[in-house]
Design an enzyme around this catalytic site. Structure first.
Site, PDB file in Angstrom:
ATOM      1  CE  LYS A 219      -8.892   2.143   2.880  1.00 23.79           C
ATOM      2  NZ  LYS A 219      -7.536   1.667   2.714  1.00 23.79           N
TER       3      LYS A 219
ATOM      4  CE1 TYR B  68      -3.596   2.592   0.807  1.00 20.85           C
ATOM      5  CE2 TYR B  68      -2.153   3.299   2.589  1.00 20.85           C
ATOM      6  CZ  TYR B  68      -3.256   3.509   1.770  1.00 20.85           C
ATOM      7  OH  TYR B  68      -4.001   4.644   1.933  1.00 20.85           O
TER       8      TYR B  68
ATOM      9  CG  ASP C 188      -2.470  -4.252   5.031  1.00 22.05           C
ATOM     10  OD1 ASP C 188      -3.676  -4.559   5.103  1.00 22.05           O
ATOM     11  OD2 ASP C 188      -2.079  -3.087   4.787  1.00 22.05           O
TER      12      ASP C 188
HETATM   13  C1  LIG Z   1      -6.204   2.091   3.152  1.00 20.40           C
HETATM   14  C2  LIG Z   1      -5.145   1.087   3.416  1.00 20.40           C
HETATM   15  C3  LIG Z   1      -4.172   1.292   4.428  1.00 20.40           C
HETATM   16  C4  LIG Z   1      -4.109   2.561   5.241  1.00 20.40           C
HETATM   17  O1  LIG Z   1      -5.206   2.703   6.056  1.00 20.40           O
HETATM   18  P1  LIG Z   1      -5.798   4.142   6.509  1.00 20.40           P
HETATM   19  O2  LIG Z   1      -6.957   3.748   7.352  1.00 20.40           O
HETATM   20  O3  LIG Z   1      -6.172   4.862   5.251  1.00 20.40           O
HETATM   21  O4  LIG Z   1      -4.721   4.850   7.232  1.00 20.40           O
HETATM   22  C5  LIG Z   1      -3.255   0.281   4.649  1.00 20.40           C
HETATM   23  N1  LIG Z   1      -3.264  -0.855   3.923  1.00 20.40           N
HETATM   24  C6  LIG Z   1      -4.162  -1.077   2.927  1.00 20.40           C
HETATM   25  C7  LIG Z   1      -4.109  -2.338   2.150  1.00 20.40           C
HETATM   26  C8  LIG Z   1      -5.125  -0.112   2.637  1.00 20.40           C
HETATM   27  O5  LIG Z   1      -6.003  -0.333   1.655  1.00 20.40           O
END
Ligand SMILES: *Cc1c(COP(=O)(O)O)cnc(C)c1O
Length: 413
Positions: free
Chosen positions: A224, A125, A199
């Site tokens: 998300k 990311y 992640d």
């Molecule tokens: C959006 C996202 C992040 C970061 O998260 P935030 O809540 O925007 O700080 C990290 N990893 C992935 C895969 C993401 O889609």
């Protein structure tokens, strides 16, 4: 019951009389945990939905004697409920909530001291890449990026001071997969105690549970799928390791990047339908991926659920489903065709982010991945004709009609 642990061994008794009595020691199913884990009714009023606890401080009966809460940065009942719920869904012991996914990353990286080194998958990311290269490295933590399509490549990147391996699977926006179990095996085969962090934002715990595949820590951007309604920015980390938990709990309180109680309340409410939403995201994404793959105006579709995906077999093995994210390339596409396509969509909103109930489409080359160099975009296949979709839970016929009319406007064959 410890406020941070969810007991899935014995019968689970709820104060509202609902008892989950496992026949053999049976873990309640995902949907049952999503609705009930951490959600004990309020002991004072019986409210079935735990109240939103906005208080920053908690009365003590004598100095230092309290009911488990003293100050809301250190611990908050609404945050605890959310942390227990996510931990249960990831099959982990402890959850720790943070103000954003990015703050989760930053806090986890504080497990590595100056002089240490981390290895990261190469197409992580964008914000994670930025943190590793522009913040962690300034704090004396070295980082090596490596293509982990072949997990054995990990060995070439590990140094004597490597403390942590960071992977993301599937990656964004080209949906490449990393073999979590194999990476865990390799990382743990060194005797320098290397932690594996995954992640899991794109799959959510409904479709992938990295702890069961050998990961030490799972992180999410709750922003998300977990919240799922595009109205909260938040993050979470889950682990089953007592020592990692103690250290992360210390860092959560010391660095202080905690989410508000209100956001925890909303995210917890979203999480209760995670299983229902993920099924709908996946069935819509599958239908759209098949439709696009058979469409003459589309050159390529990238979706781990399609047999044409380069790592479809790995997806079947390590995931319980394929999720709601897909990318595709317009035939003979260029920047202008992509822009026309995106501008013509009526139901899909042209926007960054993902994982909400509403469908979104975006152009990574110009939006989410604009900060990469043209060479880096080229290497990852992020071309001007690559469009990413976060498929929502609307009626799939309406989504396909919307895509059809936008393809007709954008691509003339
Ligand atoms: C959006 C996202 C992040 C970061 O998260 P935030 O809540 O925007 O700080 C990290 N990893 C992935 C895969 C993401 O889609």
């Amino acid at each position: 019951m410890s406020p941070h642990a969810f007991n899935n061994e014995g019968p689970i008794e709820y104060t509202n009389g609902f008892v989950v009595e496992p026949a053999a020691p049976r873990v309640p199913g995902f949907g049952t945990l999503a609705v009930h884990a951490g959600q004990e009714p309020d002991q004072v009023t019986g409210a079935v939905i735990p109240p939103l606890s906005l208080s920053t401080t908690f009365a003590q009966s004598a100095a230092g004697v309290h009911k488990g809460f003293d100050y809301s940065r250190s611990g908050n009942p609404t945050r605890n409920a959310f942390e227990v719920a996510v931990a249960a869904l990831e099959g982990g012991k402890y959850g720790l909530a943070f103000a954003s996914g990015s703050n989760t990353t930053a806090t986890v990286l504080n497990l590595v001291q100056s002089g240490g080194h981390i290895v990261s998958v190469n197409d992580t990311y964008g914000g994670t890449f930025r943190y590793f290269t522009k913040v962690a490295s300034n704090n004396g933590v070295g980082v090596t990026f490596v293509d982990l399509y072949d997990p054995e490549n990990l060995r070439t990147a590990i140094q004597p001071n490597t403390k942590l391996v960071w992977i993301e699977t599937p990656t964004n926006p080209t949906l490449r997969l990393v073999d979590i179990a194999r990476i865990a095996e390799i990382a743990h085969s060194y005797d320098q105690n290397i932690l594996l962090v995954v992640d899991n934002t794109f799959m959510s715990p409904y479709f992938q549970q990295p702890l069961s595949l050998g990961a030490d820590i799972v992180v999410h951007s709750v922003t998300k799928y977990i919240n799922g309604h595009s109205d909260v920015v938040m993050g979470v980390a889950v682990t089953s390791d007592d020592a990692i938990h103690d250290r992360l709990r210390f860092l959560q309180n010391s660095i202080g990047g905690v989410p508000s109680a209100f956001d925890c309340f909303l995210a917890n409410r979203g999480l209760k339908t995670l299983h229902l939403r993920m099924k709908a995201h996946e069935s819509n994404a599958t239908a759209i991926a098949r439709y696009l793959e058979s469409h003459p105006k589309v050159a390529e579709v990238i979706y781990p659920g399609l047999p044409s995906h380069r790592q479809h077999e790995l997806a079947r093995r390590q995931q319980k489903g394929f999720g709601g994210m897909l990318s595709f390339r317009l035939r003979n596409g260029d920047l202008e065709a992509s822009n026309t396509f995106l501008a013509s969509l009526k139901i899909f909103a042209l926007a960054e982010s993902l994982g909400g109930v509403e469908s979104l489409a975006e152009l990574p080359a110009v939006m989410t991945h604009a900060s990469l160099t043209p060479e880096a975009r080229e290497a990852l296949g992020v071309t001007d004709s690559l469009i990413r979709m976060s498929v929502g839970v609307e009626e799939v016929e309406d989504l396909i009609d919307d895509i059809e009319q936008a393809l007709n406007a954008a691509v003339k064959l």
